[in-house]
Write a protein that holds these residues in place. Structure first.
Motif, mmCIF file in Angstrom:
data_model
loop_
_atom_site.group_PDB
_atom_site.id
_atom_site.type_symbol
_atom_site.label_atom_id
_atom_site.label_comp_id
_atom_site.label_asym_id
_atom_site.label_seq_id
_atom_site.Cartn_x
_atom_site.Cartn_y
_atom_site.Cartn_z
ATOM 1 N N ASN A 57 0.815 -1.214 0.000
ATOM 2 C CA ASN A 57 0.000 0.000 0.000
ATOM 3 C C ASN A 57 0.855 1.274 0.000
ATOM 4 O OD1 ASN A 57 -2.476 1.222 -0.128
ATOM 5 N ND2 ASN A 57 -2.793 1.234 2.074
ATOM 6 N N GLY A 58 1.937 1.285 -0.787
ATOM 7 C CA GLY A 58 2.783 2.462 -0.882
ATOM 8 C C GLY A 58 3.821 2.599 0.207
ATOM 9 N N MET A 59 3.838 1.706 1.165
ATOM 10 C CA MET A 59 4.813 1.730 2.267
ATOM 11 C C MET A 59 5.850 0.637 2.032
ATOM 12 S SD MET A 59 4.029 4.038 4.622
ATOM 13 C CE MET A 59 4.772 3.426 6.090
ATOM 14 N N PHE A 60 7.087 0.911 2.429
ATOM 15 C CA PHE A 60 8.159 -0.071 2.335
ATOM 16 C C PHE A 60 8.649 -0.406 3.738
ATOM 17 C CE2 PHE A 60 8.255 1.767 -1.869
ATOM 18 C CZ PHE A 60 8.524 0.672 -2.673
ATOM 19 N N TYR A 61 8.781 -1.682 4.009
ATOM 20 C CA TYR A 61 9.332 -2.173 5.269
ATOM 21 C C TYR A 61 10.590 -2.950 4.902
ATOM 22 C CZ TYR A 61 4.575 -1.154 6.658
ATOM 23 O OH TYR A 61 3.380 -0.531 6.866
ATOM 24 N N ARG A 62 11.738 -2.516 5.399
ATOM 25 C CA ARG A 62 12.995 -3.123 4.990
ATOM 26 C C ARG A 62 13.845 -3.451 6.201
ATOM 27 N NH1 ARG A 62 18.201 -2.124 3.872
ATOM 28 N NH2 ARG A 62 19.084 -3.213 2.089
ATOM 29 N N VAL A 63 14.459 -4.640 6.146
ATOM 30 C CA VAL A 63 15.367 -5.059 7.201
ATOM 31 C C VAL A 63 16.471 -5.898 6.576
ATOM 32 C CG1 VAL A 63 14.072 -7.135 7.794
ATOM 33 C CG2 VAL A 63 15.487 -6.038 9.517
ATOM 34 N N SER A 64 17.660 -5.813 7.145
ATOM 35 C CA SER A 64 18.802 -6.585 6.680
ATOM 36 C C SER A 64 19.478 -7.209 7.897
ATOM 37 C CB SER A 64 19.778 -5.673 5.932
ATOM 38 O OG SER A 64 20.904 -6.387 5.536
ATOM 39 N N GLU A 65 19.692 -8.504 7.846
ATOM 40 C CA GLU A 65 20.302 -9.212 8.976
ATOM 41 C C GLU A 65 21.515 -9.995 8.500
ATOM 42 O OE1 GLU A 65 19.591 -8.952 12.147
ATOM 43 O OE2 GLU A 65 17.838 -7.693 11.849
ATOM 44 N N LEU A 66 22.569 -10.003 9.316
ATOM 45 C CA LEU A 66 23.822 -10.683 8.995
ATOM 46 C C LEU A 66 24.180 -11.616 10.148
ATOM 47 C CD1 LEU A 66 26.249 -10.763 6.975
ATOM 48 C CD2 LEU A 66 27.313 -9.035 8.407
ATOM 49 N N THR A 67 24.165 -12.938 9.886
ATOM 50 C CA THR A 67 24.506 -13.928 10.910
ATOM 51 C C THR A 67 25.361 -15.021 10.288
ATOM 52 O OG1 THR A 67 22.550 -15.284 10.506
ATOM 53 C CG2 THR A 67 22.320 -13.537 12.151
ATOM 54 N N GLY A 68 25.730 -16.002 11.082
ATOM 55 C CA GLY A 68 26.552 -17.114 10.622
ATOM 56 C C GLY A 68 25.767 -18.207 9.930
ATOM 57 N N ASP A 69 24.432 -18.114 9.922
ATOM 58 C CA ASP A 69 23.579 -19.134 9.317
ATOM 59 C C ASP A 69 22.461 -18.436 8.546
ATOM 60 O OD1 ASP A 69 22.352 -21.639 8.815
ATOM 61 O OD2 ASP A 69 21.106 -21.437 10.603
ATOM 62 N N MET A 70 22.173 -18.898 7.331
ATOM 63 C CA MET A 70 21.156 -18.243 6.507
ATOM 64 C C MET A 70 19.772 -18.358 7.137
ATOM 65 S SD MET A 70 20.679 -16.300 3.961
ATOM 66 C CE MET A 70 22.088 -16.404 2.870
ATOM 67 N N TYR A 71 19.472 -19.503 7.735
ATOM 68 C CA TYR A 71 18.171 -19.678 8.388
ATOM 69 C C TYR A 71 18.019 -18.700 9.560
ATOM 70 C CZ TYR A 71 17.718 -23.987 5.684
ATOM 71 O OH TYR A 71 17.623 -24.892 4.669
ATOM 72 N N ALA A 72 19.083 -18.495 10.311
ATOM 73 C CA ALA A 72 19.040 -17.551 11.436
ATOM 74 C C ALA A 72 18.862 -16.123 10.930
ATOM 75 C CB ALA A 72 20.307 -17.670 12.272
ATOM 76 N N SER A 73 19.464 -15.803 9.786
ATOM 77 C CA SER A 73 19.299 -14.471 9.209
ATOM 78 C C SER A 73 17.849 -14.225 8.821
ATOM 79 C CB SER A 73 20.193 -14.314 7.973
ATOM 80 O OG SER A 73 21.549 -14.370 8.318
ATOM 81 N N ILE A 74 17.213 -15.240 8.236
ATOM 82 C CA ILE A 74 15.801 -15.118 7.852
ATOM 83 C C ILE A 74 14.930 -14.945 9.089
ATOM 84 C CG2 ILE A 74 13.851 -16.322 6.799
ATOM 85 C CD1 ILE A 74 15.973 -17.698 4.957
ATOM 86 N N ASP A 75 15.163 -15.772 10.109
ATOM 87 C CA ASP A 75 14.372 -15.691 11.341
ATOM 88 C C ASP A 75 14.526 -14.321 12.009
ATOM 89 O OD1 ASP A 75 13.526 -18.298 10.998
ATOM 90 O OD2 ASP A 75 15.031 -19.137 12.362
ATOM 91 N N SER A 76 15.734 -13.821 12.050
ATOM 92 C CA SER A 76 15.994 -12.524 12.675
ATOM 93 C C SER A 76 15.340 -11.390 11.894
ATOM 94 C CB SER A 76 17.501 -12.305 12.764
ATOM 95 O OG SER A 76 17.792 -11.112 13.412
ATOM 96 N N ALA A 77 15.362 -11.482 10.573
ATOM 97 C CA ALA A 77 14.726 -10.450 9.735
ATOM 98 C C ALA A 77 13.211 -10.439 9.948
ATOM 99 C CB ALA A 77 15.055 -10.690 8.263
ATOM 100 N N VAL A 78 12.617 -11.614 10.013
ATOM 101 C CA VAL A 78 11.172 -11.696 10.233
ATOM 102 C C VAL A 78 10.808 -11.145 11.605
ATOM 103 C CG1 VAL A 78 9.248 -13.308 10.539
ATOM 104 C CG2 VAL A 78 10.806 -13.593 8.610
ATOM 105 N N ALA A 79 11.595 -11.462 12.611
ATOM 106 C CA ALA A 79 11.337 -10.950 13.958
ATOM 107 C C ALA A 79 11.451 -9.428 14.004
ATOM 108 C CB ALA A 79 12.310 -11.580 14.965
ATOM 109 N N SER A 80 12.393 -8.874 13.279
ATOM 110 C CA SER A 80 12.564 -7.422 13.257
ATOM 111 C C SER A 80 11.371 -6.730 12.590
ATOM 112 C CB SER A 80 13.838 -7.044 12.500
ATOM 113 O OG SER A 80 14.969 -7.493 13.199
ATOM 114 N N ILE A 81 10.887 -7.303 11.505
ATOM 115 C CA ILE A 81 9.728 -6.698 10.821
ATOM 116 C C ILE A 81 8.476 -6.808 11.689
ATOM 117 C CG2 ILE A 81 8.174 -6.930 8.858
ATOM 118 C CD1 ILE A 81 10.577 -7.524 7.141
ATOM 119 N N GLU A 82 8.321 -7.934 12.378
ATOM 120 C CA GLU A 82 7.140 -8.100 13.246
ATOM 121 C C GLU A 82 7.120 -7.070 14.360
ATOM 122 O OE1 GLU A 82 7.409 -12.199 14.440
ATOM 123 O OE2 GLU A 82 5.993 -12.808 12.900
ATOM 124 N N ARG A 83 8.280 -6.717 14.878
ATOM 125 C CA ARG A 83 8.345 -5.714 15.936
ATOM 126 C C ARG A 83 7.928 -4.381 15.395
ATOM 127 N NH1 ARG A 83 13.890 -5.933 17.242
ATOM 128 N NH2 ARG A 83 14.136 -8.088 16.737
#
Length: 83
Positions: A57-83
């Protein structure tokens, strides 16, 4: 939710893309209209980066996460957007 995946200088297996769709798809319940998700996977110095951008709806939500595991990066990014 419509997904667009980009792999920068790294080969990511399809199971990681499927995992990202499952985790990021849970965020869709917060939006009233259909949204687009742009997910970029890359590596930096042996660490894995997941960048998630959601357009709704015209809004952008962006997050970037850097970890030692790709799955952990995805989980952390999702948690950040949910907050």
């Amino acid at each position: 939710m419509k997904f667009t995946f980009t792999d920068k200088k790294v080969n990511i297996p399809n199971r990681v893309h499927t995992y990202a769709e499952k985790k990021i798809g849970k965020i869709d319940k917060f939006f009233k209209t259909d949204s687009d998700a742009f997910v970029t996977f890359s590596t930096e110095r042996g660490r894995f980066r997941a960048e998630v951008t959601i357009k709704n709806n015209g809004m952008f939500y962006r997050v970037s996460e850097l970890t030692g595991d790709m799955y952990a990066s995805i989980d952390s990014a999702v948690a950040s957007i949910e907050r």
